[in-house]
Write a protein that holds these residues in place. Sequence first.
Motif, PDB file in Angstrom:
ATOM      1  N   THR A 237       0.826  -1.198   0.000  1.00 13.09           N
ATOM      2  CA  THR A 237       0.000   0.000   0.000  1.00 13.09           C
ATOM      3  C   THR A 237       0.861   1.249   0.000  1.00 13.09           C
ATOM      4  O   THR A 237       1.936   1.274   0.614  1.00 13.09           O
ATOM      5  CB  THR A 237      -0.908  -0.002   1.241  1.00 13.09           C
ATOM      6  OG1 THR A 237      -1.750  -1.156   1.200  1.00 13.09           O
ATOM      7  CG2 THR A 237      -1.763   1.256   1.317  1.00 13.09           C
ATOM      8  N   GLU A 292      -0.007  -2.312  -4.834  1.00 15.07           N
ATOM      9  CA  GLU A 292      -1.263  -3.045  -4.973  1.00 15.07           C
ATOM     10  C   GLU A 292      -2.478  -2.238  -4.489  1.00 15.07           C
ATOM     11  O   GLU A 292      -3.602  -2.532  -4.882  1.00 15.07           O
ATOM     12  CB  GLU A 292      -1.188  -4.357  -4.174  1.00 15.07           C
ATOM     13  CG  GLU A 292      -0.111  -5.307  -4.682  1.00 15.07           C
ATOM     14  CD  GLU A 292       0.092  -6.504  -3.775  1.00 15.07           C
ATOM     15  OE1 GLU A 292       0.562  -7.543  -4.266  1.00 15.07           O
ATOM     16  OE2 GLU A 292      -0.223  -6.398  -2.562  1.00 15.07           O
ATOM     17  N   ARG A 293      -2.221  -1.215  -3.659  1.00 18.48           N
ATOM     18  CA  ARG A 293      -3.332  -0.418  -3.134  1.00 18.48           C
ATOM     19  C   ARG A 293      -2.856   1.020  -2.913  1.00 18.48           C
ATOM     20  O   ARG A 293      -1.765   1.248  -2.398  1.00 18.48           O
ATOM     21  CB  ARG A 293      -3.849  -1.011  -1.819  1.00 18.48           C
ATOM     22  CG  ARG A 293      -5.021  -0.241  -1.211  1.00 18.48           C
ATOM     23  CD  ARG A 293      -5.636  -0.980  -0.024  1.00 18.48           C
ATOM     24  NE  ARG A 293      -4.703  -1.120   1.078  1.00 18.48           N
ATOM     25  CZ  ARG A 293      -4.987  -1.729   2.231  1.00 18.48           C
ATOM     26  NH1 ARG A 293      -6.188  -2.279   2.424  1.00 18.48           N
ATOM     27  NH2 ARG A 293      -4.091  -1.824   3.185  1.00 18.48           N
ATOM     28  N   GLU A 316      -5.829  -1.307  -6.324  1.00 17.09           N
ATOM     29  CA  GLU A 316      -7.081  -0.936  -5.680  1.00 17.09           C
ATOM     30  C   GLU A 316      -6.951   0.502  -5.203  1.00 17.09           C
ATOM     31  O   GLU A 316      -6.063   0.822  -4.399  1.00 17.09           O
ATOM     32  CB  GLU A 316      -7.378  -1.846  -4.490  1.00 17.09           C
ATOM     33  CG  GLU A 316      -8.686  -1.473  -3.782  1.00 17.09           C
ATOM     34  CD  GLU A 316      -8.875  -2.156  -2.453  1.00 17.09           C
ATOM     35  OE1 GLU A 316      -9.991  -2.055  -1.882  1.00 17.09           O
ATOM     36  OE2 GLU A 316      -7.907  -2.774  -1.949  1.00 17.09           O
TER      37      GLU A 316
END
Length: 595
Positions: A237, A292-293, A316
């Motif tokens: 993240t 990934e986020r 995401e």
Amino acid sequence: MRDAPAVASAATASALALLSEFVRLGVTDVVVAPGSRSQALALAAAELERVGALRLHVRIDERGAGFLAIGLAVETGRPAVVVTTSGTAVANLHPAVLEAHHAGVPLILATADRPAELRGIRSNQTTVQPGMLAGAVRLERDVEAPEGRAGEADAATALAREAYRAAIGVDADGGLVPRPGPGPVHLNLQLREPLSTPVALAAGEVPRADAAASVTRTADADRTGLHVARLAHGPRTVVVAGAGAGPEAEELARAGGWPLLAEVTSGAHFGPNLVVAYRELLTEPGFGDEVERAIVFGHPTLSREMPALVQRRDVEAIAVAPWGIEWFNPGHAVDRFERAVAVEPHEPTAEERAWTGRWVRASRMLLDAADGRPETDGADGEPIRSGVDETGHVSDFAAQRRYLRDQLARIRQPVDRRMLVESLWAATWPHDRLVFGASRLIRDADRVVPGRRILAHANRGLAGIDGTVATTLGIAVASQAGEHAHGTTRALIGDLTLLHDVGSLLLGEGEPRPRVLVIVGNDGGGTIFDALEVAASAPAEAFDRVQYTPHRVDLAQLAAAYGWEYRRASTRGELDEALGTAVTGPTLLEVPLER
């Protein structure tokens, strides 16, 4: 029902009731742009200032008045009231209204108008003012002209309450209204002759701020009562902080143990997880491609890499905003929208710590490399230090000469953009205020300045150059008022930004002259447009005329014309001296820069 002072003009009675209630609700500042139709409001404001109930600011230009009010509201957290006359005066508020609308800055616009029977018959200075600011205000009221009837003071008081609540984004009970949140309100006030009469308030008639009636929005209040979405650990993240993000972004990054990609005016450009060189790392294999986020606070506007990250299919994206009229949603690719978020309690794993550590270390290495660290001697990797030993003393006469020559060369080094932004950032303290204009320089600062918890602002609602000088003055005046006056307000702007708002340099008689330093990076035009792709192929002469827009304005004479102190810095030594010299009043610092 409150007893109003006895006055002969219905316009004056209603104006005094309206402004007095604003004072009770917590308004501290009124900005007046003079005119005939608005005289009752202006003179009532002057009387309220005389008795110490509010601060009055007078500007001859409505556009500057609107942006001055933005600066006042940004600093105080309370709506500033802007008073104008009718006609084009109202239209000149539109740029500031749009900025406040998109940035969520509370303003109350009290615009005087002819009574309804004078509309549509070509009466002088009369146009259709209702709806002129439609789509960019939280509330609009077209108010009938008072005639001296019973109950008009109460109606003005109720109007003030409704306007104040709408401007700060709360409901009738003081509860938070996430959408649309704080912003501008338009009160279009029809007024008939007699347009005003003198009014003098006695001691018992002076309105005071009422703690019970006053409602303000604080950082904590903005989150009160909002649903808090819980975020699990796990995905790789990053936390992204754009304009208006606030310290909540830094708090989340620290709680989650995640890299923080925070723009310089986000209010989150500090902390152990800050990644200054985020642009480079977002495009670097092993960093950006492994995200990934992305959790996005505020409105990122200073790079293309941030929106590109959000639009990736393998990332995401979560947008977080406690209030607002729109969500940050580039490419309509954001997966979730939340008003508040928190991290599930969790002890970071070794892999998670390594993820953030790699980003922070790589960012520091990139900045060090760009700094041009001292060369090494090639043997043990130690830097050559021109004869300076480990104690800092010069070891021999020849080395001393080399050392002094190097220091003189450093002092005489011409100022470039990186030197300018780094020097300004280093000269700013937490009790100071810093404003950036919409030019190349804010992007240069965003690329290199280290994390520091200082208050930096920019008008990024629409990212225009309008009113930057006026906004700076508003922040300066508000921050330096009262017993707890803060330090110096500095603004870093381009030459076109200054020229676009040059009228705001005018500070009339009786107006405060705050400690403000406007630093103008003067490269003779709009070099920000040199980054456009078309710059490489368009005819140079045409491009310069319509994009770069060169000029030869003498800024020293300009400063003298408006009564500002003038300084100039073209070398590192001159810049250090200019930034280190105390600012005692409005000062303009010109820094020549290469195109």
